[in-house]
Write a protein that holds these residues in place. Structure first.
Motif, PDB file in Angstrom:
ATOM      1  N   THR A 394      10.753   2.326   4.216  1.00  0.00           N
ATOM      2  CA  THR A 394       9.668   2.975   3.485  1.00  0.00           C
ATOM      3  C   THR A 394       8.382   2.176   3.657  1.00  0.00           C
ATOM      4  OG1 THR A 394      10.402   1.842   1.462  1.00  0.00           O
ATOM      5  CG2 THR A 394      11.085   4.124   1.760  1.00  0.00           C
ATOM      6  N   LEU A 395       7.278   2.887   3.732  1.00  0.00           N
ATOM      7  CA  LEU A 395       5.961   2.282   3.847  1.00  0.00           C
ATOM      8  C   LEU A 395       5.158   2.644   2.606  1.00  0.00           C
ATOM      9  CD1 LEU A 395       7.030   3.075   6.836  1.00  0.00           C
ATOM     10  CD2 LEU A 395       4.688   2.660   7.529  1.00  0.00           C
ATOM     11  N   VAL A 396       4.659   1.625   1.898  1.00  0.00           N
ATOM     12  CA  VAL A 396       3.926   1.838   0.658  1.00  0.00           C
ATOM     13  C   VAL A 396       2.546   1.209   0.761  1.00  0.00           C
ATOM     14  CG1 VAL A 396       3.884   1.397  -1.823  1.00  0.00           C
ATOM     15  CG2 VAL A 396       6.065   1.873  -0.684  1.00  0.00           C
ATOM     16  N   ASP A 397       1.528   1.990   0.442  1.00  0.00           N
ATOM     17  CA  ASP A 397       0.150   1.500   0.452  1.00  0.00           C
ATOM     18  C   ASP A 397      -0.034   0.479  -0.675  1.00  0.00           C
ATOM     19  OD1 ASP A 397      -2.580   1.243   0.932  1.00  0.00           O
ATOM     20  OD2 ASP A 397      -3.086   2.935  -0.365  1.00  0.00           O
ATOM     21  N   LYS A 398      -0.418  -0.739  -0.331  1.00  0.00           N
ATOM     22  CA  LYS A 398      -0.556  -1.800  -1.330  1.00  0.00           C
ATOM     23  C   LYS A 398      -1.645  -1.486  -2.349  1.00  0.00           C
ATOM     24  CE  LYS A 398       1.095  -5.707   1.466  1.00  0.00           C
ATOM     25  NZ  LYS A 398       0.729  -7.022   2.070  1.00  0.00           N
ATOM     26  N   GLU A 399      -2.712  -0.842  -1.903  1.00  0.00           N
ATOM     27  CA  GLU A 399      -3.844  -0.584  -2.798  1.00  0.00           C
ATOM     28  C   GLU A 399      -3.527   0.480  -3.842  1.00  0.00           C
ATOM     29  OE1 GLU A 399      -8.517   0.906  -2.607  1.00  0.00           O
ATOM     30  OE2 GLU A 399      -7.464   0.346  -0.765  1.00  0.00           O
ATOM     31  N   SER A 400      -2.955   1.600  -3.395  1.00  0.00           N
ATOM     32  CA  SER A 400      -2.717   2.719  -4.313  1.00  0.00           C
ATOM     33  C   SER A 400      -1.310   2.758  -4.885  1.00  0.00           C
ATOM     34  CB  SER A 400      -2.985   4.042  -3.588  1.00  0.00           C
ATOM     35  OG  SER A 400      -2.051   4.226  -2.526  1.00  0.00           O
ATOM     36  N   ALA A 406       8.493   7.642   4.840  1.00  0.00           N
ATOM     37  CA  ALA A 406       9.876   7.244   4.577  1.00  0.00           C
ATOM     38  C   ALA A 406      10.757   7.718   5.717  1.00  0.00           C
ATOM     39  CB  ALA A 406      10.365   7.826   3.251  1.00  0.00           C
ATOM     40  N   HIS A 407      11.706   6.876   6.088  1.00  0.00           N
ATOM     41  CA  HIS A 407      12.614   7.157   7.200  1.00  0.00           C
ATOM     42  C   HIS A 407      14.017   6.767   6.746  1.00  0.00           C
ATOM     43  CE1 HIS A 407       8.899   7.481   9.517  1.00  0.00           C
ATOM     44  NE2 HIS A 407       8.516   6.407   8.848  1.00  0.00           N
ATOM     45  N   LEU A 408      14.913   7.741   6.724  1.00  0.00           N
ATOM     46  CA  LEU A 408      16.236   7.541   6.138  1.00  0.00           C
ATOM     47  C   LEU A 408      17.350   7.908   7.105  1.00  0.00           C
ATOM     48  CD1 LEU A 408      15.581   9.414   2.739  1.00  0.00           C
ATOM     49  CD2 LEU A 408      15.162   6.992   3.219  1.00  0.00           C
ATOM     50  N   VAL A 409      18.446   7.172   7.010  1.00  0.00           N
ATOM     51  CA  VAL A 409      19.692   7.532   7.676  1.00  0.00           C
ATOM     52  C   VAL A 409      20.777   7.513   6.614  1.00  0.00           C
ATOM     53  CG1 VAL A 409      21.494   6.737   9.257  1.00  0.00           C
ATOM     54  CG2 VAL A 409      19.126   6.708   9.982  1.00  0.00           C
TER      55      VAL A 409
END
Length: 451
Positions: A394-400, A406-409
């Motif tokens: 998962t990639l989360v914006d630090k500012e907001s 999201a990438h799932l298996v």
């Protein structure tokens, strides 16, 4: 015989085409629709729906195999013939039911691919028709291989009609169609080989997640041959022989059946678009932000055939159809494309699912993001069914604090990704998600620990 005239002529009877035709005729316009195949489109007749029916059997086989020795003492037997009969209960009635709906609405139906004669004139079934607006919704079709023996392999359409499975199969192409059908075949006992021109499978998905899926694929017996360009296919006495060039080295493979899963291309060859002054490219019909042809303002395109920013997904086709109908009818609603986060799922076992940005895209767009990534077979939901391949990134914006991608298996990744979509569309921060109470133990509850 005179020229018949319509307010709207729709080419294609899949999700997009049907939706435009129905909304326009319900608003009092004179509408016609045409298709050179059975009515109902790819998804319902020879795509998503029948494929998922076959996947349903493999889910049982996969689950039983993983639980062997943990409560399962004997693996279930299956009948491919019975499965195909069950599949037909979902598809056989689609064309007639679609035509019945069209007839009830007063939509004129044609059973041939029209050809443009000029910007507002078409030739269809030997008749000449004119339309104020023409909507192209013909979807995609299998890519024809530019090699000797191109007519020998079957396509995914044919796979869905196989009366029995062969002992061995070669799939040409490791995209989502190749991977999904290879998984079905392999779990039903077929010796499967996938040959791919790229250095890995599923090039449009996150590389780390694909590696997990590839390992899972190899464990069920699927063999991968990468960096190999297929150069020819021959019919032998009992087998087919596939020849390929692997980095300058000639290789040969043999199997009872070959399947072309090299990709899909816009279904536009029969339309004579040049005569209609309709611009197009390899990606499909060129469209502006209104899904309108910039070269012929009488023409719109929606669904897989449009060269829009939308992914080739059935729900996206519905959205684009609604926009096109709104523009034709001048409805008081959104008139330009504004795509929400678009999830994409590969229905292998485990599923591979993705939405939003990958790492490269996030960096290119200048985000300062937090990356969470882990293989988690020890988490309860995976452990209770003995699933080795359960992972996330998962990639989360630090500012907001918002999820960027999201990438799932995992066994239920195709459903889990929908919750990520809701979070992204609703602009829910990770803190908000973590503060929610989800049912436990459920796959969805794991998302709180993934962000």
């Amino acid at each position: 015989m005179g020229i018949e005239e319509f307010d709207v002529f729709v080419i294609g009877t899949g999700t997009a085409g049907k939706s435009v035709a129905k909304e326009c005729v319900e608003e009092g316009l004179r509408v016609a629709i045409a298709d050179n195949r059975e009515y109902g489109g790819t998804c319902a007749n020879r795509g998503c729906d029948p494929k998922k029916v076959l996947v349903g059997l493999t889910e049982i086989l996969d689950r039983a195999d993983k639980m062997k020795g943990y409560g399962i003492t004997k693996l279930p037997e299956f009948s491919w013939k019975d499965l195909m009969q069950f599949k037909k209960t979902f598809t056989v009635a689609v064309p007639a039911a679609t035509e019945k709906d069209m007839e009830a609405l007063g939509i004129k139906m044609y059973h041939q691919s029209p050809k443009f004669l000029d910007e507002n004139t078409l030739s269809v079934e030997g008749k000449t028709v004119k339309a104020k607006k023409i909507v192209i919704a013909t979807g995609n079709k299998p890519l024809e291989l530019p090699i000797p023996g191109r007519d020998l392999p079957i396509t995914s359409d044919d796979f869905l009609e196989l009366e029995e499975l062969p002992e061995s199969m070669i799939f040409i192409g490791a995209g989502y169609i190749g991977m999904e059908f290879a998984h079905i075949a392999a779990r039903c006992g077929v010796e499967v080989t996938i040959i791919e021109g790229e250095s890995r499978s599923l090039n449009n998905f996150d590389e780390d997640m694909v590696k997990h899926l590839q390992k899972a694929s190899e464990e069920i017996g699927i063999k991968f041959i990468f960096d190999s360009e297929v150069t020819g296919i021959e019919k032998l006495q009992t087998n087919y022989r596939v020849t390929a060039n692997q980095k300058g080295k000639k290789i040969e493979l043999k199997a009872k059946l070959v399947v072309n899963t090299a990709g899909r291309v816009p279904s536009i060859d029969d339309l004579d678009l040049e005569k209609g002054n309709v611009e197009f490219s390899k990606k499909g019909i060129t469209v502006n932000k209104h899904l309108q042809s910039p070269s012929n303002k009488s023409v719109y395109a929606c669904g897989d055939v449009s060269a829009s920013e939308g992914l080739p997904l059935t729900p996206l086709s519905s959205q684009e159809a609604r926009l096109v109908a709104g523009n034709i009818l001048d409805k008081d609603r959104e008139k330009t494309v504004d795509y929400p986060p678009q999830p994409s799922v590969v229905f292998t076992l485990p599923n591979l699912a993705s939405v939003g940005l990958n790492e490269k895209q996030a960096k290119e767009q200048g985000y300062d993001f937090r990356l969470e990534q882990k293989l988690i077979p020890e988490w309860f939901n995976a452990k209770r069914i003995n699933e080795e391949y359960y992972a996330y990134k998962t990639l989360v914006d630090k500012e907001s604090g918002l999820v960027l991608g999201a990438h799932l298996v995992g066994p239920d990744a195709g459903e889990m990704i929908n919750m990520v979509v809701m979070a992204m569309c609703g602009k829910l921060t990770c803190e908000t998600l973590k503060g929610m109470i989800f049912s436990y133990p459920s796959w969805g509850s794991d998302l709180k620990a993934m962000v």
